[in-house]
Design a protein around this motif. Structure first.
Motif, PDB file in Angstrom:
ATOM      1  N   GLU A  61       0.829  -1.218   0.000  1.00  0.00           N
ATOM      2  CA  GLU A  61       0.000   0.000   0.000  1.00  0.00           C
ATOM      3  C   GLU A  61       0.857   1.258   0.000  1.00  0.00           C
ATOM      4  OE1 GLU A  61      -2.728   0.239   3.383  1.00  0.00           O
ATOM      5  OE2 GLU A  61      -3.469  -1.769   2.815  1.00  0.00           O
ATOM      6  N   HIS A  62       2.038   1.153   0.629  1.00  0.00           N
ATOM      7  CA  HIS A  62       2.903   2.330   0.754  1.00  0.00           C
ATOM      8  C   HIS A  62       4.121   2.241  -0.156  1.00  0.00           C
ATOM      9  CE1 HIS A  62       0.431   2.397   4.376  1.00  0.00           C
ATOM     10  NE2 HIS A  62       0.628   3.696   4.383  1.00  0.00           N
ATOM     11  N   LYS A  63       3.965   1.476  -1.225  1.00  0.00           N
ATOM     12  CA  LYS A  63       5.104   1.219  -2.111  1.00  0.00           C
ATOM     13  C   LYS A  63       5.719   2.510  -2.645  1.00  0.00           C
ATOM     14  CE  LYS A  63       6.425  -1.864  -5.858  1.00  0.00           C
ATOM     15  NZ  LYS A  63       6.558  -1.487  -7.240  1.00  0.00           N
ATOM     16  N   SER A  64       4.901   3.409  -3.133  1.00  0.00           N
ATOM     17  CA  SER A  64       5.491   4.597  -3.758  1.00  0.00           C
ATOM     18  C   SER A  64       6.179   5.495  -2.733  1.00  0.00           C
ATOM     19  CB  SER A  64       4.444   5.359  -4.571  1.00  0.00           C
ATOM     20  OG  SER A  64       3.334   5.618  -3.750  1.00  0.00           O
ATOM     21  N   ALA A  65       5.567   5.630  -1.550  1.00  0.00           N
ATOM     22  CA  ALA A  65       6.193   6.464  -0.517  1.00  0.00           C
ATOM     23  C   ALA A  65       7.522   5.866  -0.055  1.00  0.00           C
ATOM     24  CB  ALA A  65       5.255   6.621   0.665  1.00  0.00           C
ATOM     25  N   LEU A  66       7.566   4.533   0.051  1.00  0.00           N
ATOM     26  CA  LEU A  66       8.786   3.889   0.551  1.00  0.00           C
ATOM     27  C   LEU A  66       9.823   3.697  -0.558  1.00  0.00           C
ATOM     28  CD1 LEU A  66       7.119   1.191   2.836  1.00  0.00           C
ATOM     29  CD2 LEU A  66       8.380   3.198   3.610  1.00  0.00           C
ATOM     30  N   GLY A  67       9.349   3.647  -1.788  1.00  0.00           N
ATOM     31  CA  GLY A  67      10.257   3.568  -2.920  1.00  0.00           C
ATOM     32  C   GLY A  67      11.092   2.305  -3.002  1.00  0.00           C
ATOM     33  N   PHE A  68      10.455   1.136  -2.932  1.00  0.00           N
ATOM     34  CA  PHE A  68      11.219  -0.113  -3.127  1.00  0.00           C
ATOM     35  C   PHE A  68      10.780  -0.760  -4.428  1.00  0.00           C
ATOM     36  CE2 PHE A  68       7.588  -0.951  -0.306  1.00  0.00           C
ATOM     37  CZ  PHE A  68       6.897  -1.914  -1.024  1.00  0.00           C
ATOM     38  N   GLU A  69      11.550  -1.770  -4.846  1.00  0.00           N
ATOM     39  CA  GLU A  69      11.209  -2.415  -6.113  1.00  0.00           C
ATOM     40  C   GLU A  69      10.143  -3.485  -5.913  1.00  0.00           C
ATOM     41  OE1 GLU A  69      14.652  -4.038  -8.262  1.00  0.00           O
ATOM     42  OE2 GLU A  69      13.253  -5.580  -8.989  1.00  0.00           O
ATOM     43  N   ARG A  70      10.344  -4.364  -4.919  1.00  0.00           N
ATOM     44  CA  ARG A  70       9.343  -5.397  -4.655  1.00  0.00           C
ATOM     45  C   ARG A  70       9.486  -5.942  -3.231  1.00  0.00           C
ATOM     46  NH1 ARG A  70      13.459  -8.451  -7.292  1.00  0.00           N
ATOM     47  NH2 ARG A  70      13.989 -10.207  -5.929  1.00  0.00           N
ATOM     48  N   VAL A  71       8.449  -6.675  -2.794  1.00  0.00           N
ATOM     49  CA  VAL A  71       8.534  -7.350  -1.494  1.00  0.00           C
ATOM     50  C   VAL A  71       8.536  -8.851  -1.748  1.00  0.00           C
ATOM     51  CG1 VAL A  71       7.532  -7.554   0.818  1.00  0.00           C
ATOM     52  CG2 VAL A  71       6.875  -5.636  -0.638  1.00  0.00           C
ATOM     53  N   ASP A  72       9.510  -9.552  -1.204  1.00  0.00           N
ATOM     54  CA  ASP A  72       9.509 -11.019  -1.270  1.00  0.00           C
ATOM     55  C   ASP A  72       9.051 -11.560   0.069  1.00  0.00           C
ATOM     56  OD1 ASP A  72      10.545 -10.874  -3.772  1.00  0.00           O
ATOM     57  OD2 ASP A  72      12.626 -11.274  -3.169  1.00  0.00           O
ATOM     58  N   VAL A  73       8.200 -12.589   0.012  1.00  0.00           N
ATOM     59  CA  VAL A  73       7.774 -13.211   1.265  1.00  0.00           C
ATOM     60  C   VAL A  73       8.138 -14.686   1.231  1.00  0.00           C
ATOM     61  CG1 VAL A  73       5.845 -13.740   2.783  1.00  0.00           C
ATOM     62  CG2 VAL A  73       5.805 -11.663   1.423  1.00  0.00           C
ATOM     63  N   ASN A  74       8.738 -15.172   2.304  1.00  0.00           N
ATOM     64  CA  ASN A  74       9.039 -16.592   2.404  1.00  0.00           C
ATOM     65  C   ASN A  74       8.450 -17.136   3.703  1.00  0.00           C
ATOM     66  OD1 ASN A  74      10.084 -19.139   2.581  1.00  0.00           O
ATOM     67  ND2 ASN A  74      12.206 -18.546   2.127  1.00  0.00           N
ATOM     68  N   LYS A  75       7.453 -18.020   3.537  1.00  0.00           N
ATOM     69  CA  LYS A  75       6.815 -18.585   4.733  1.00  0.00           C
ATOM     70  C   LYS A  75       7.375 -19.954   5.068  1.00  0.00           C
ATOM     71  CE  LYS A  75       2.438 -16.304   3.877  1.00  0.00           C
ATOM     72  NZ  LYS A  75       1.031 -16.533   3.522  1.00  0.00           N
ATOM     73  N   GLU A  76       8.323 -20.427   4.272  1.00  0.00           N
ATOM     74  CA  GLU A  76       8.873 -21.749   4.538  1.00  0.00           C
ATOM     75  C   GLU A  76      10.200 -21.665   5.285  1.00  0.00           C
ATOM     76  OE1 GLU A  76       8.416 -23.489   0.683  1.00  0.00           O
ATOM     77  OE2 GLU A  76       6.257 -23.329   1.060  1.00  0.00           O
ATOM     78  N   VAL A  77      10.176 -20.875   6.344  1.00  0.00           N
ATOM     79  CA  VAL A  77      11.385 -20.725   7.161  1.00  0.00           C
ATOM     80  C   VAL A  77      11.044 -21.048   8.617  1.00  0.00           C
ATOM     81  CG1 VAL A  77      12.594 -19.039   5.731  1.00  0.00           C
ATOM     82  CG2 VAL A  77      10.875 -18.249   7.379  1.00  0.00           C
ATOM     83  N   VAL A  78      12.053 -21.335   9.401  1.00  0.00           N
ATOM     84  CA  VAL A  78      11.863 -21.531  10.842  1.00  0.00           C
ATOM     85  C   VAL A  78      13.001 -20.834  11.576  1.00  0.00           C
ATOM     86  CG1 VAL A  78      10.723 -23.777  10.820  1.00  0.00           C
ATOM     87  CG2 VAL A  78      13.200 -23.660  10.830  1.00  0.00           C
ATOM     88  N   LYS A  79      12.721 -20.551  12.826  1.00  0.00           N
ATOM     89  CA  LYS A  79      13.763 -19.969  13.659  1.00  0.00           C
ATOM     90  C   LYS A  79      14.226 -21.042  14.638  1.00  0.00           C
ATOM     91  CE  LYS A  79      12.750 -16.872  16.808  1.00  0.00           C
ATOM     92  NZ  LYS A  79      12.466 -15.614  17.515  1.00  0.00           N
TER      93      LYS A  79
END
Ligand code: ASP
Ligand code: MG
Length: 404
Positions: free
Chosen positions: A324-342
């Motif tokens: 939603e705030h892409k233009s204000a924040l000025g990034f190229e893309r968001v990657d999401v990875n849900k197949e991780v663990v801590k």
């Protein structure tokens, strides 16, 4: 003669035979000359079943009515347990949260305990020399409405009661023998700990070890409640949770924990200028999305990447918010990875042992497991890994620290 608070979880009171077993544990403690106050959870999956019933009738039921409903599970187990104790011929009384003096704020379904007024319990103990059975997980607010403390809240009820009554000991009876160095269900060589510090227990509880409710450990630490976690089935000694432990020097770490409720987000090609991190994390903070590990890459000329982890359940919301705030924040893309663990190691002994983190990374290297992110604090080191590697990683780390 002491005062002992004993808490029994849902599995420990799931059936008639188990309630009778709990009645025996309580009366044995009483026969040894102790005052006993027992806090019980609802039987087995009762709370989940009540939630399902409510959903059938009204999926959007108010939280006040939900608390009215959910609090009944504990009334059932407590009255039945009192009857079992009566049958054994001992003086006993069961009390609801409000009769036992639990005063809470008004956050229905997630209420905080403000005060426990112990007069009623105290007089049952002193005048009638009764065993007192108290419903866990609930209290009343200033409007005299029933509130509940959030899922798993009976541990917190027990510790709060132990603090208010200045009990000598608070025993948390559950279906495992105590706190383990790793989850014995999948880690070979996992050992039960005789003792653990409050701080280590707090870390382990929030890092995915599911033996104790977080808030109960915080409270035990704050009020110096002597805690013990033990099994209602095995009769073996459990794990003591305390301020300082004797064996602390011997091991570098106390345990290895795995937390699957994690996702990693990466903001790719963000402008490299002051204020970006501030904007990103304020946005998330405003929506109550907690950020855990943060990694900011080196700038490449004008841009850089920022990656961070959130709870897996929050990942989609976090991504939408950022987009939603892409233009204000000025990034190229968001990657999401849900197949991780801590995967984390926890130990008070880490403070004065250089090389603990390196040892953990070495174990992962030997197992050919790649680390995505790292974060450290005084008594823990966490790494983010692919979910597929999780169990092997925990095993490799555990073997390195506990078997070599
Ligand atoms: N019965 C409640 C629950 O299942 C409270 C508890 O078990 O501690 O969440
Ligand atoms: Mg339960």
């Amino acid at each position: 003669m002491g005062l002992i608070v004993q808490k029994f979880g849902g599995t420990s009171v799931a059936t008639t035979e188990r309630i009778q077993n709990v009645a025996r544990i309580i009366t044995e403690t009483y026969k040894q000359g102790n005052n006993v106050v027992a806090v019980l959870s609802a039987q087995g999956d009762t709370t989940d079943e009540l939630i399902e019933k409510a959903k059938e009738i009204n999926p959007k039921a108010s939280r006040r009515e939900m608390d009215m409903l959910l609090s009944t599970g504990e009334q059932i187990s407590c009255s039945l347990c009192a009857m079992a104790i009566e049958a054994l011929g001992f003086p006993v009384v069961s009390l609801t949260g409000w009769q036992a003096g639990f005063q809470t704020n008004s956050s229905y379904s997630n209420a905080r305990i403000k005060k426990v007024r112990t007069e009623r319990i105290q007089s049952e103990l002193d005048r009638n020399h009764s065993i007192v059975i108290v419903t866990g997980f609930q209290g009343i607010n200033k409007f005299d409405d029933i509130t509940t403390l959030g899922r798993g809240g009976s541990d917190t009820s027990a510790v709060a009661l132990a603090a208010a009554l200045k009990a000598d000991l608070c025993q948390i009876y559950t279906d495992v023998d105590g706190v383990y160095t790793a989850d014995p269900r999948y880690v070979k060589g996992a050992k039960k700990l005789d003792e653990i510090t409050f701080d280590e227990m707090l870390e382990l509880a929030s890092l995915g070890a599911q033996v104790l409710h977080n808030r109960s450990v915080e409270m035990a630490k704050k009020y110096r409640v002597n805690l013990e976690v033990l099994s209602s089935f095995s009769g073996k000694p459990g794990t003591k949770v305390k301020e300082v432990v004797k064996t602390m020097e011997k091991t570098q770490i106390s345990g290895v924990a795995k937390d699957k409720n994690v996702a990693r987000l990466a903001l790719v090609n963000v402008e490299d200028k002051p204020g970006i991190a501030y904007q990103v994390f304020s946005l998330l903070g405003q929506k109550n999305i907690n950020v855990d590990i943060i990694l900011q890459s080196m700038g490449r000329g004008e841009s850089q990447d920022i990656s961070f982890t959130v709870k897996r359940d929050d990942a989609d919301q976090a991504m939408e918010l950022l987009l939603e705030h892409k233009s204000a924040l000025g990034f190229e893309r968001v990657d999401v990875n849900k197949e991780v663990v801590k995967v984390s190691i926890v130990g008070a002994g880490m403070l004065d042992n250089a090389g603990v983190a390196a040892k953990m990374f070495g174990a992962l290297y030997d197992a050919d497991i790649n680390i995505h992110m790292i974060s450290t604090s005084e008594i823990k080191v966490s790494v983010l890994l692919d979910e597929a590697d999780a169990n092997q990683a925990v095993q490799a780390i555990h073997s390195k620290f506990f078997e070599e």
